[in-house]
Design an enzyme around this catalytic site. Structure first.
Site, PDB file in Angstrom:
ATOM      1  N   ASP A 268      34.266  38.669  47.880  1.00  0.00           N
ATOM      2  CA  ASP A 268      34.376  38.804  46.437  1.00  0.00           C
ATOM      3  C   ASP A 268      34.501  40.302  46.189  1.00  0.00           C
ATOM      4  O   ASP A 268      34.175  41.127  47.040  1.00  0.00           O
ATOM      5  CB  ASP A 268      33.173  38.189  45.710  1.00  0.00           C
TER       6      ASP A 268
HETATM    7  C1  BGC Z   1      34.849  37.272  40.772  1.00  0.00           C
HETATM    8  C2  BGC Z   1      35.855  36.520  41.610  1.00  0.00           C
HETATM    9  C3  BGC Z   1      37.228  37.035  41.323  1.00  0.00           C
HETATM   10  C4  BGC Z   1      37.254  38.528  41.619  1.00  0.00           C
HETATM   11  C5  BGC Z   1      38.596  39.175  41.361  1.00  0.00           C
HETATM   12  C6  BGC Z   1      34.988  38.763  40.913  1.00  0.00           C
HETATM   13  O1  BGC Z   1      34.237  39.417  39.963  1.00  0.00           O
HETATM   14  O2  BGC Z   1      33.549  36.863  41.114  1.00  0.00           O
HETATM   15  O3  BGC Z   1      35.787  35.138  41.348  1.00  0.00           O
HETATM   16  O4  BGC Z   1      38.185  36.341  42.063  1.00  0.00           O
HETATM   17  O5  BGC Z   1      36.310  39.169  40.774  1.00  0.00           O
HETATM   18  O6  BGC Z   1      38.869  39.233  40.018  1.00  0.00           O
END
Ligand code: BGC
Length: 735
Positions: A268
């Site tokens: 993540d």
């Molecule tokens: C989220 C993810 C997301 C990523 C990119 C993170 O803050 O938890 O689900 O894909 O950001 O935007």
């Protein structure tokens, strides 16, 4: 003449010699699509320098990582996910790139998809969103999410598929398969135990092996072993003292070891915290590590990622073996060959009328009718002169906000727009309450006066034949939004008070809840009709109006329980350490008793049970039979029965089978969903339905042997239409 002959001979000689001396360029193996991908991966890897291999393992921008430019191997471009393809983001920060070609179709939130209880809807969803990702030239779509709904307070439940691992597993597989047919990798997220947003970056979750295996992992396992997902995203939180983006047990042992995942593990954004752990504990691509403050000594902040120069240093020193980077680079190459280097991948399409229809169909299939006393719904337009529409969610843009799933939708039809198109001058509107402007990570209260908004609404309510209250939560911080949890189980912004004042002046109130979470309903007995309308995407207003008007008969079923009060919920039945944790640790003390497993086993009455949803027609289910009385562990029970539509309109019922083990050496929930089928029937029609239940699916995780176990003995199959409505019980024996 002679001259001409010799010229021809000379020319032929030159051609002959040229053909034999200038070597034909040989296509490198990695570019030869007729060869198996594994051979191509090996070949590409053998041609790469150590630096090139390391470069595959970390971001080069907010949403991309490198390819191998020297070898013509393309970069990996990613996009959120999961409800549509996110707009382009700036190279180096979260700002919008402000392109004008990236508006998408907003599909319904995954809670709505789960509420369809219809894997065919998952398939058309995956196909359409995959086509959009392909058109936008993405290699990876960051979704779908399958974290289990543990508490109604989780700000991110709307992006997931509910409280039951079996339902989430059945629904996630077709989504992934159809996305990937476009040559776009789905990225199932967030692996694992990201069940709240508060302290998500560090909270250390302790949960038993049994709950991990029975509740929190099955949907991920289905994504990997059945859908063959090509990438997976680690979660922000820790599990047993290790961050999940580099967690030995989750990534090395379970995901890559037991499940034989051959795809790419992506962090993540900002989920990596240490070079050694990132290198050794199963991570493949590091994304989103805070670039701020990391640029002091380097021109490119991405060089300073844990899996960039610090990783290269360790490899050069020999403190991390080169085989480690080879493994990661191989996985990234495999991802690239499967996606952007697949010359046969289709071309995709973006924001088409067909995709809008798909979004509408899923929305219509997922809306849940929770209450309909006196058949107030569907509206009988001939009898209604004045419909008062009240509530901010009748007009608010709800494809916007929510965090990373925020969308720049080409189109969003609001409920008020669609209702006006259908009922014209019969509609009057009053906002009733105000939540404040969209803002990520903070709450900005509205400047509008709550008392005046309420009294204006109550006034139009008093003068109407029927009131349509369209409220609920929204995509702001501390509502249904990433990065924070809800602060109250009750409806926010004074809506409870508003609803109770409205019902004093008008008895015909339909409450439409737009949310991805259960909410308290202190007014539940005072209003005759309640509709759970989720976040429905681009076609929200049209889908809702179809259901309210009766053009579509509602057939959605809740993918999670609505408890009467928050303290009834398993996660909220212990101390703070159980939820939300003490800011460092959190212990899931309710263990395997999540959702209806808790309410059933503890005999706690609920507001609306898991699997529940009404229709404008009625159904009759016959007594079921099984194909035989005794089964071995490798077999599948086939339970058959008929479903009859006994009403006057076409509709669909979801037959659900919950399994109970009669006697068991360990505690088991009262019953667990192990099979279901949505059955569409014309008025008066009867269909015979057979639902398969794999005996293996009736297993529990045996902590003594660290394996699944099906005991010999009696199992009860409960056939019904929700966790709260079992119609028949039949017994089978396992030997
Ligand atoms: C989220 C993810 C997301 C990523 C990119 C993170 O803050 O938890 O689900 O894909 O950001 O935007």
């Amino acid at each position: 003449m002679q001259n001409r002959v010799s010229r021809i001979l000379l020319f032929s000689l030159v051609i002959f010699l040229a053909g034999n001396t200038i070597a034909q360029p040989v296509k490198p193996i990695y570019l030869d699509e007729t060869r198996p991908i594994e051979e191509r991966v090996k070949n590409a890897l053998s041609l790469m320098t150590l630096e090139e291999k390391v470069a595959l393992c970390h971001a080069q921008s907010k949403f991309s990582s490198r390819g191998v430019a020297r070898l013509g191997i393309p970069e990996v471009w990613m996009s959120d996910g999961p409800h549509g393809v996110r707009e382009e983001i700036l190279w180096d920060n979260w700002g919008e790139a402000k392109w004008t070609n990236d508006s998408c179709t907003a599909f319904p939130a995954l809670t709505c998809l789960a509420a369809t209880w219809n894997p065919d809807m998952s398939a058309i969803y995956g196909k359409a969103v995959g086509e959009e990702a392909r058109y936008r030239n993405k290699a990876v779509l960051l979704g779908p999410g399958v974290n289990i709904y543990r508490t109604p307070m989780n700000g991110r439940n709307f992006e997931y598929m509910g409280e039951d691992p079996y339902l989430a597993s059945r629904m996630v597989v077709p989504y992934i398969q159809e996305v990937q047919k476009n040559g776009v990798a789905a990225c199932v997220k967030h692996f694992a135990l990201n069940n709240q947003e508060n302290w998500r970056g560090h909270i250390d979750v302790q949960v038993s092996d049994r709950a991990l295996r029975e509740i929190y992992l099955p949907a991920f396992k289905a994504a990997v072993t059945e859908a063959k997902v090509w990438s997976i995203m680690g979660s922000y939180n820790q599990f047993r003292g290790e961050h999940c983006c580099h967690n030995d047990l989750l990534l090395n042992k379970i995901l890559k070891g037991e499940w034989k995942f051959d795809g790419t593990v992506i962090t993540d954004w900002g989920g990596a915290h240490d070079t050694k752990q990132a290198a050794l504990n199963g991570l493949d691509i590091e994304m989103g590590t805070g670039t701020d403050g990391m640029t002091r000594s380097l021109t490119n902040a991405y060089d300073n990622y844990y899996l960039a120069l610090p990783f290269l240093d360790e490899l050069k020193k020999g403190t991390i073996p080169v085989s480690v980077v080879d493994e990661k680079a191989s996985r990234v190459l495999r991802l690239i060959f499967r996606t952007v280097m697949n010359s046969k991948r289709p071309y995709g399409s973006l924001a088409t009328p067909e995709h809008a229809q798909v979004a509408r169909k899923i929305a219509e299939d997922g809306i849940v009718l929770l209450k309909n006393d006196g058949n107030l719904l569907p509206f009988d337009a001939s009898k209604l002169k004045n419909i008062a529409v009240i509530g901010e969610n009748a007009t608010r843009k709800l494809t916007v906000g929510g965090g990373s799933s925020n969308l720049k939708a080409r189109n969003e039809v609001s409920p008020l727009q669609a209702l006006c198109a259908k009922y014209g001058s019969k509609i009057s509107y009053s906002m009733g309450y105000a939540s404040g402007p969209p803002a990520y990570g903070r709450v900005i209260p509205s400047k509008l006066n709550a008392d005046s908004l309420r009294s204006a609404a109550v006034k139009i309510a008093g003068a109407a034949d029927v009131v349509l209250f369209i409220g609920g939560l929204n995509k702001n911080h501390r509502q249904d939004c990433e990065g924070g949890d809800r602060q109250s189980y009750n409806l926010p912004f004074g809506q409870d008070k508003l609803i109770s004042e409205i019902q004093k002046v008008n008895k015909n109130v339909v409450v439409v809840l737009v949310s991805g979470n259960a909410v308290a309903m202190p007014w539940v007995d005072k209003v005759p009709a309640i509709v759970q309308a989720w976040y429905l995407g681009s076609e929200a207003g049209n889908a809702l109006t179809s259901v309210l008007s009766g053009e579509v008969n509602p057939s959605g079923k809740l993918p999670f329980t609505f408890p009467k009060q928050l303290s009834d919920c398993g996660a909220h039945s212990f101390d703070k350490l159980c939820f939300p944790g003490d800011s460092v640790h959190e212990i899931y003390k309710e263990d395997i008793l999540v959702g209806y497993r808790w309410y059933d086993t503890k005999t706690i009455p609920v507001q609306f049970p898991f699997g529940y949803g009404l229709s404008y027609t009625t159904f009759e289910i016959s007594k079921p039979t099984t194909d035989k009385p005794v089964y071995s562990r490798a077999e599948t029970v086939k339970m058959s029965f008929t479903v009859k539509n006994t009403g006057n309109v076409a509709g669909a019922e979801v037959a659900q089978i919950y399994v109970t083990q009669s006697k068991c050496p360990v505690m088991r929930p009262v019953k667990e969903l192990k099979g279901f089928k949505k059955v569409f029937l014309k008025a008066g029609e009867t269909k015979t339905v057979t639902i398969p239940i794999k005996v293996q699916d009736m297993a529990y995780w045996d902590e003594k042997t660290n394996n699944w176990k099906v005991d010999s003995g009696e199992f009860i199959l409960n056939l019904g239409t929700s966790a709260g409505d079992v119609k028949y019980m039949g017994a089978v024996q396992v030997k």
